[in-house]
Design a protein around this motif. Structure first.
Motif, PDB file in Angstrom:
ATOM      1  N   PHE A   1      50.887  26.439  32.776  1.00  0.00           N
ATOM      2  CA  PHE A   1      51.755  25.322  32.390  1.00  0.00           C
ATOM      3  C   PHE A   1      51.016  23.988  32.529  1.00  0.00           C
ATOM      4  CE2 PHE A   1      54.892  22.043  33.567  1.00  0.00           C
ATOM      5  CZ  PHE A   1      55.632  22.031  32.407  1.00  0.00           C
ATOM      6  N   ALA A   2      50.276  23.826  33.622  1.00  0.00           N
ATOM      7  CA  ALA A   2      49.520  22.578  33.842  1.00  0.00           C
ATOM      8  C   ALA A   2      48.476  22.381  32.744  1.00  0.00           C
ATOM      9  CB  ALA A   2      48.858  22.600  35.211  1.00  0.00           C
ATOM     10  N   ALA A   3      47.794  23.459  32.358  1.00  0.00           N
ATOM     11  CA  ALA A   3      46.788  23.365  31.286  1.00  0.00           C
ATOM     12  C   ALA A   3      47.438  22.982  29.963  1.00  0.00           C
ATOM     13  CB  ALA A   3      46.053  24.701  31.147  1.00  0.00           C
ATOM     14  N   TRP A   4      48.630  23.538  29.692  1.00  0.00           N
ATOM     15  CA  TRP A   4      49.342  23.197  28.457  1.00  0.00           C
ATOM     16  C   TRP A   4      49.709  21.712  28.436  1.00  0.00           C
ATOM     17  CZ3 TRP A   4      54.340  21.351  27.706  1.00  0.00           C
ATOM     18  CH2 TRP A   4      54.763  21.305  26.371  1.00  0.00           C
ATOM     19  N   VAL A   5      50.226  21.204  29.578  1.00  0.00           N
ATOM     20  CA  VAL A   5      50.604  19.786  29.667  1.00  0.00           C
ATOM     21  C   VAL A   5      49.368  18.902  29.463  1.00  0.00           C
ATOM     22  CG1 VAL A   5      51.412  17.980  31.247  1.00  0.00           C
ATOM     23  CG2 VAL A   5      52.644  20.156  31.099  1.00  0.00           C
ATOM     24  N   MET A   6      48.237  19.265  30.092  1.00  0.00           N
ATOM     25  CA  MET A   6      47.003  18.481  29.947  1.00  0.00           C
ATOM     26  C   MET A   6      46.533  18.449  28.498  1.00  0.00           C
ATOM     27  SD  MET A   6      44.979  19.750  33.357  1.00  0.00           S
ATOM     28  CE  MET A   6      43.458  18.879  32.997  1.00  0.00           C
ATOM     29  N   ALA A   7      46.592  19.598  27.833  1.00  0.00           N
ATOM     30  CA  ALA A   7      46.140  19.659  26.436  1.00  0.00           C
ATOM     31  C   ALA A   7      47.099  18.938  25.499  1.00  0.00           C
ATOM     32  CB  ALA A   7      45.983  21.124  26.006  1.00  0.00           C
ATOM     33  N   LYS A   8      48.393  19.104  25.738  1.00  0.00           N
ATOM     34  CA  LYS A   8      49.411  18.508  24.861  1.00  0.00           C
ATOM     35  C   LYS A   8      49.385  16.983  24.933  1.00  0.00           C
ATOM     36  CE  LYS A   8      53.297  18.687  22.399  1.00  0.00           C
ATOM     37  NZ  LYS A   8      53.299  19.102  21.023  1.00  0.00           N
ATOM     38  N   PHE A   9      49.248  16.448  26.137  1.00  0.00           N
ATOM     39  CA  PHE A   9      49.345  14.994  26.335  1.00  0.00           C
ATOM     40  C   PHE A   9      48.000  14.340  26.636  1.00  0.00           C
ATOM     41  CE2 PHE A   9      53.519  16.784  27.413  1.00  0.00           C
ATOM     42  CZ  PHE A   9      54.308  16.106  26.490  1.00  0.00           C
ATOM     43  N   ASP A  10      46.905  15.109  26.470  1.00  0.00           N
ATOM     44  CA  ASP A  10      45.548  14.580  26.652  1.00  0.00           C
ATOM     45  C   ASP A  10      45.406  13.875  28.008  1.00  0.00           C
ATOM     46  OD1 ASP A  10      42.939  14.179  25.965  1.00  0.00           O
ATOM     47  OD2 ASP A  10      43.300  12.401  24.746  1.00  0.00           O
ATOM     48  N   ILE A  11      45.834  14.590  29.069  1.00  0.00           N
ATOM     49  CA  ILE A  11      45.794  14.036  30.428  1.00  0.00           C
ATOM     50  C   ILE A  11      44.726  14.771  31.238  1.00  0.00           C
ATOM     51  CG2 ILE A  11      47.103  13.736  32.575  1.00  0.00           C
ATOM     52  CD1 ILE A  11      49.653  13.803  30.835  1.00  0.00           C
ATOM     53  N   GLY A  12      43.839  14.018  31.842  1.00  0.00           N
ATOM     54  CA  GLY A  12      42.880  14.596  32.783  1.00  0.00           C
ATOM     55  C   GLY A  12      41.852  15.518  32.177  1.00  0.00           C
ATOM     56  N   ILE A  13      41.666  15.444  30.857  1.00  0.00           N
ATOM     57  CA  ILE A  13      40.670  16.309  30.223  1.00  0.00           C
ATOM     58  C   ILE A  13      39.324  15.602  30.239  1.00  0.00           C
ATOM     59  CG2 ILE A  13      39.986  17.439  28.078  1.00  0.00           C
ATOM     60  CD1 ILE A  13      42.949  17.754  27.453  1.00  0.00           C
ATOM     61  N   PRO A  14      38.283  16.247  30.796  1.00  0.00           N
ATOM     62  CA  PRO A  14      36.965  15.615  30.804  1.00  0.00           C
ATOM     63  C   PRO A  14      36.519  15.314  29.382  1.00  0.00           C
ATOM     64  CG  PRO A  14      36.971  17.612  32.139  1.00  0.00           C
ATOM     65  CD  PRO A  14      38.273  17.557  31.409  1.00  0.00           C
ATOM     66  N   ASP A  15      36.022  14.124  29.174  1.00  0.00           N
ATOM     67  CA  ASP A  15      35.672  13.680  27.822  1.00  0.00           C
ATOM     68  C   ASP A  15      34.159  13.623  27.673  1.00  0.00           C
ATOM     69  OD1 ASP A  15      36.042  12.894  25.287  1.00  0.00           O
ATOM     70  OD2 ASP A  15      36.837  10.904  25.729  1.00  0.00           O
ATOM     71  N   THR A  16      33.542  14.785  27.449  1.00  0.00           N
ATOM     72  CA  THR A  16      32.084  14.814  27.326  1.00  0.00           C
ATOM     73  C   THR A  16      31.668  14.294  25.958  1.00  0.00           C
ATOM     74  OG1 THR A  16      32.268  17.119  26.619  1.00  0.00           O
ATOM     75  CG2 THR A  16      31.772  16.721  28.932  1.00  0.00           C
ATOM     76  N   GLN A  17      32.508  14.515  24.944  1.00  0.00           N
ATOM     77  CA  GLN A  17      32.237  13.987  23.613  1.00  0.00           C
ATOM     78  C   GLN A  17      33.179  12.829  23.372  1.00  0.00           C
ATOM     79  OE1 GLN A  17      32.365  16.809  20.422  1.00  0.00           O
ATOM     80  NE2 GLN A  17      32.549  15.232  18.889  1.00  0.00           N
ATOM     81  N   LYS A  18      32.619  11.650  23.219  1.00  0.00           N
ATOM     82  CA  LYS A  18      33.446  10.446  23.134  1.00  0.00           C
ATOM     83  C   LYS A  18      34.185  10.337  21.805  1.00  0.00           C
ATOM     84  CE  LYS A  18      32.767   8.408  27.077  1.00  0.00           C
ATOM     85  NZ  LYS A  18      33.853   8.365  28.014  1.00  0.00           N
ATOM     86  N   ASN A  19      33.505  10.681  20.704  1.00  0.00           N
ATOM     87  CA  ASN A  19      34.129  10.423  19.409  1.00  0.00           C
ATOM     88  C   ASN A  19      35.171  11.482  19.054  1.00  0.00           C
ATOM     89  OD1 ASN A  19      31.469  11.850  19.151  1.00  0.00           O
ATOM     90  ND2 ASN A  19      32.246  12.234  17.099  1.00  0.00           N
ATOM     91  N   LYS A  20      36.304  10.988  18.530  1.00  0.00           N
ATOM     92  CA  LYS A  20      37.374  11.874  18.080  1.00  0.00           C
ATOM     93  C   LYS A  20      37.308  12.054  16.567  1.00  0.00           C
ATOM     94  CE  LYS A  20      40.332  10.355  21.848  1.00  0.00           C
ATOM     95  NZ  LYS A  20      41.544   9.632  22.227  1.00  0.00           N
ATOM     96  N   SER A  21      36.750  11.076  15.886  1.00  0.00           N
ATOM     97  CA  SER A  21      36.527  11.216  14.444  1.00  0.00           C
ATOM     98  C   SER A  21      35.123  11.804  14.238  1.00  0.00           C
ATOM     99  CB  SER A  21      36.689   9.855  13.752  1.00  0.00           C
ATOM    100  OG  SER A  21      36.029   8.846  14.472  1.00  0.00           O
ATOM    101  N   ASP A  22      34.718  11.974  12.976  1.00  0.00           N
ATOM    102  CA  ASP A  22      33.447  12.658  12.676  1.00  0.00           C
ATOM    103  C   ASP A  22      32.263  11.709  12.778  1.00  0.00           C
ATOM    104  OD1 ASP A  22      34.882  15.035  11.943  1.00  0.00           O
ATOM    105  OD2 ASP A  22      35.395  14.049  10.061  1.00  0.00           O
ATOM    106  N   LEU A  23      31.268  12.113  13.556  1.00  0.00           N
ATOM    107  CA  LEU A  23      30.016  11.368  13.621  1.00  0.00           C
ATOM    108  C   LEU A  23      29.206  11.693  12.375  1.00  0.00           C
ATOM    109  CD1 LEU A  23      28.494   9.502  15.587  1.00  0.00           C
ATOM    110  CD2 LEU A  23      27.383  11.539  16.505  1.00  0.00           C
ATOM    111  N   VAL A  24      28.672  10.683  11.713  1.00  0.00           N
ATOM    112  CA  VAL A  24      27.926  10.913  10.466  1.00  0.00           C
ATOM    113  C   VAL A  24      26.466  11.220  10.810  1.00  0.00           C
ATOM    114  CG1 VAL A  24      27.248   9.943   8.242  1.00  0.00           C
ATOM    115  CG2 VAL A  24      29.492   9.407   9.192  1.00  0.00           C
TER     116      VAL A  24
END
Length: 200
Positions: A32-55
């Motif tokens: 359940f905690a993993a689902w909440v983290m994924a659904k609301f983008d909470i506490g997820i380590p951000d190793t890749q900064k860009n959310k759109s496509d890098l050219v």
């Protein structure tokens, strides 16, 4: 003797249920905690900064035969909508989205301009509509052949219809936003770029 055994069984029954609930919660709570983290983008380590496509590989405005002035340190970042043909409904939606992203930058909005780069001149009625709806929109041209050729090593969908890009002050196309994805992704990426950038 039987009464005593029955009483002991009754006393043990709630303990057994509690143990079972504890075991189930050990399994269910992390899921359940993993689902909440994924659904609301909470506490997820951000190793890749860009959310759109890098050219990558790198493409520049020069590769598109797209005249940009000014270019270099101090030049603005550009939110560019490209359209090989006349600006259709999808193109108009992206122009609107580019303006909304620009406005949403708040105090950093002055470092960014929004541009429509087209492979052909817009019909008079459409041109008038663009000027009325988007008075701060800048216009540029590009070579359709050069544009398509420069994107040969990139996803085929990037060559289909109107597209939204971020061009840095040095004229490099750095990010692409899929028209079907929310513009907030590109907004977040652009905010990050403006925060860490020493140019523009």
């Amino acid at each position: 003797m039987n009464a005593t055994n029955q009483q002991t069984d009754l006393n043990n029954k709630p303990r057994g249920q509690l143990k079972l609930l504890a075991i189930m919660s050990v399994v269910a709570l992390p899921i359940f905690a993993a689902w909440v983290m994924a659904k609301f983008d909470i506490g997820i380590p951000d190793t890749q900064k860009n959310k759109s496509d890098l050219v990558e590989p790198v493409v520049t405005a020069e590769d598109w035969d797209m005249p940009l002035e000014p270019v270099g340190y101090g030049a603005p970042w550009r939110l560019v909508v490209t359209s090989a043909e006349a600006c259709t409904d999808t193109c108009m939606e992206l122009v609107h989205e580019a303006r909304q992203i620009n406005v949403a930058l708040g105090r950093e909005a002055g470092r960014v301009v929004h541009v429509l780069a087209s492979g052909q001149a817009q019909p008079a009625g459409l041109s008038e509509r663009l000027q009325n709806d988007f008075p701060r929109l800048e216009y540029s041209t590009l070579s359709t052949d050069a544009y398509f050729r420069s994107l040969n090593e990139h996803p085929e969908s990037w060559r289909q219809g109107a597209q939204l890009w971020v061009i840095d002050p040095l004229g490099r196309i750095v990010l692409h936003q899929d028209p079907d994805e929310p513009g907030k992704q590109l907004l977040d990426d652009l905010k990050h770029l403006l925060k860490v950038s020493k140019v523009g």
